[in-house]
Design an enzyme around this catalytic site. Structure first.
Site, PDB file in Angstrom:
ATOM      1  N   ASP A  60       5.519   4.912   2.297  1.00 37.20           N
ATOM      2  CA  ASP A  60       5.891   6.144   3.070  1.00 37.20           C
ATOM      3  C   ASP A  60       6.747   5.741   4.245  1.00 37.20           C
ATOM      4  OD1 ASP A  60       4.213   7.498   1.377  1.00 37.20           O
ATOM      5  OD2 ASP A  60       2.670   7.540   2.710  1.00 37.20           O
ATOM      6  N   SER A  68       0.874  -1.194   0.209  1.00 41.46           N
ATOM      7  CA  SER A  68       0.007   0.202   0.000  1.00 41.46           C
ATOM      8  C   SER A  68       0.676   1.403  -0.107  1.00 41.46           C
ATOM      9  CB  SER A  68      -0.902  -0.056   1.494  1.00 41.46           C
ATOM     10  OG  SER A  68       0.010   0.283   2.406  1.00 41.46           O
ATOM     11  N   LYS A  69      -0.045   2.106  -0.015  1.00 42.89           N
ATOM     12  CA  LYS A  69       0.872   3.463  -0.257  1.00 42.89           C
ATOM     13  C   LYS A  69       1.807   3.895   1.214  1.00 42.89           C
ATOM     14  CE  LYS A  69       0.224   8.716  -0.578  1.00 42.89           C
ATOM     15  NZ  LYS A  69       1.120   8.801   0.948  1.00 42.89           N
ATOM     16  N   ARG A  70       1.042   3.500   2.185  1.00 38.78           N
ATOM     17  CA  ARG A  70       1.396   3.514   3.615  1.00 38.78           C
ATOM     18  C   ARG A  70       3.093   2.677   3.583  1.00 38.78           C
ATOM     19  NH1 ARG A  70       0.648   3.956   9.103  1.00 38.78           N
ATOM     20  NH2 ARG A  70       1.532   1.940   9.728  1.00 38.78           N
TER      21      ARG A  70
END
Ligand code: GLU
Length: 509
Positions: free
Chosen positions: A269, A264-266
């Site tokens: 990050d 996921s994008k998380r």
């Protein structure tokens, strides 16, 4: 007769595409090119509540950046348009009505509140409310209500949705090109809404109708759509289109670097790696999520990274150009299991592409960075500098970290290196070296090295003793490529000036 290959990439403009979405686009594209077919971009924007401004443009730009060429689409046009579902709105009602007429679908008048109340009731009994064959007769729909009431409701424009009537307790068996045979019993399916009260079709109806109308031969999409497959197959049957049904291939998930769960994008990050192809300025927060392009990845490297996520060429080859991929691609080499994304390997790919570029190409990419730093350097020097250090960088912007001293004198001297290599007798030796170098006219590395080494030998100095101090004057630290290569690029005047500055400024503590 062999079917003309037509595939589509059908994203919903609900935000930026991520790695997995780009991979779906790429695999469709490779499959189309390999089979001399068409690659279609269809924008599935029937869910207005999830529409995100700028997302469609982002999708198009991302495909452009990757070199994925669309044959038919919102920008390109084509004979099966329009290619944006919101513009196809008038097409869908008659298909939904057709299913009602043939008994494969029905009007459902249950309000949101009524459905919510039912859901709560079931929850209280620790059961799940599923609008299916077992309960549809107890709900407010055209299967349960008397004929007159249905007519009255339709005449008075009562809001309704159209639901698919899932046939009871039959086995639906489908051959997925990646997964093999998938068998699902219809008792596990609910009567999905096909047409909403706002006059828009749902994803399922629009997707199937459009695949049919656009003569799609193969549907290659993410694994998250596998649960929808039985419904889609039942829809093809209900429409009487089964002999025109596309073949299906559901691609594996892209997994987090540790393999535990969907990427996921998380994760990006947290792990400091990009998830999106291009920078994405979130329209709500205005915060920019850096994409592969922004991180300095070459599009060729990005393509290579995603191609090998879940596809295995069956050889040890790792570097594939787009043409190589088109030649080598085949659906049956797509792996069933989820594929773990490895951020370090992603960097490695970029490094390989950087190394493969000529010094000249790299110089052209490096020049804008230098100019931004206020450095005017001639192309030949930049080209040679790139040649000296390209093995050390994974990204163009890293070239600066490895080559700055070719363009700018050191402003400080690494204390550790000073302590190690700047001894009492060093200033005297550096003064001598200054004299030796100032007498040289041919400043090529071969010559300067020969002269300096000869002098070192004659004087019986240690090579390390001289060279480390010399490097300190030139670079300011114990780093960098072959010193004689560096001073060739600096030229005699700058080399001597740096020795002079070193003699003035290097102080042992
Ligand atoms: N609109 C769907 C998506 O956003 C398309 C799924 C499909 O390819 O059928 O992924």
């Amino acid at each position: 007769m062999k079917r003309q290959v037509r595939v589509r990439f059908a994203p919903s403009p609900t935000g930026p595409l991520h790695l997995g979405g780009m991979r779906t686009a790429l695999f469709n594209y490779l499959f189309a090119r390999k089979n001399h077919g068409d690659f279609i971009l269809r924008i599935e924007d029937t869910d207005q509540s999830r529409y995100v401004q700028g997302a469609e443009e982002y999708i198009i730009k991302s495909l452009d950046w990757c070199g994925i060429k669309v044959d038919e689409g919102v920008r390109e046009g084509g004979s099966f348009g329009p290619y944006r579902q919101s513009e196809r709105k008038p097409i869908y009602p008659k298909y939904a009505e057709k299913l009602v007429d043939t008994g494969h679908a029905y009007y459902a008048f249950d309000t949101t509140e009524e459905l919510e109340a039912r859901r709560k009731e079931y929850e209280a009994r620790k059961e799940t409310f599923i609008y299916d064959a077992s309960i549809r007769s107890g709900m407010k729909n055209s299967l349960s209500l008397p004929e007159e009431e249905i007519q009255r409701r339709l005449d008075s424009d009562d809001p309704y949705v159209i639901r698919f009537k899932i046939p009871e307790n039959i086995e639906v068996s489908i051959n997925d090109l990646i997964r093999g045979e998938v068998v699902v019993n219809t008792s596990t399916l609910d009567d999905k809404v096909l047409f909403k009260s706002d006059g828009m079709p749902t994803y399922h109806l629009a997707n199937v109708v459009d695949d049919y109308l656009m003569k799609i031969s193969h549907v290659i999409r993410g694994e998250e759509w596998l649960p929808s497959l039985p419904l889609h197959v039942l829809l093809y049957r209900a429409f009487g289109w089964e002999n025109k049904m596309p073949e299906f291939a559901h691609m594996p998930l892209t997994l987090k670097p540790d393999g535990k769960g969907k990427l996921s994008k998380r994760d990006g990050d947290l792990g400091g790696f990009p998830i999106f192809p291009l920078n994405w300025p979130d329209p709500k927060t205005n915060k920019i999520s850096k994409g592969y392009e922004g991180y300095g990845y070459f599009p060729e490297a990005f393509i290579n990274i995603i191609a090998l996520l879940g596809w295995n060429p069956g050889t040890t080859q790792e570097i594939f150009s787009m043409d190589d991929l088109i030649r080598a691609f085949s659906i049956d080499k797509v792996i069933k299991a989820g594929s773990r994304f490895d951020p370090e390997k992603a960097k490695w790919y970029n490094q390989q592409y950087l190394r493969a570029k000529s010094d000249r190409e790299l110089a052209m990419l490096f020049q804008p960075i230098l100019r931004k730093k206020g450095i005017e350097a001639d192309d030949l020097t930049v080209e040679k500098a790139c040649g000296l250090i390209k093995e050390r960088a994974s990204f163009v912007h890293e070239l600066w970290d490895h080559a700055w001293f070719i363009f700018k004198a050191p402003e400080e001297y690494d204390p550790k290196a000073v302590n190690k290599s700047w001894k009492e007798q060093t200033p005297g030796i550096m003064k001598e070296l200054y004299e030796v170098l100032s007498r040289i006219t041919d400043f090529t590395p071969a010559n300067t090295e020969k002269v300096v080494r000869k002098w070192i030998e004659e004087k019986d100095y240690g090579v390390g003793q001289v060279m480390n101090a010399f490097r300190l004057c030139i670079v300011g630290a114990a780093i960098g490529p072959h010193l004689f290569d560096i001073i060739e690029l600096l030229g005699k005047t700058e080399t001597l000036a740096r020795i002079e500055t070193g003699l003035e400024n290097i102080k042992t503590s």
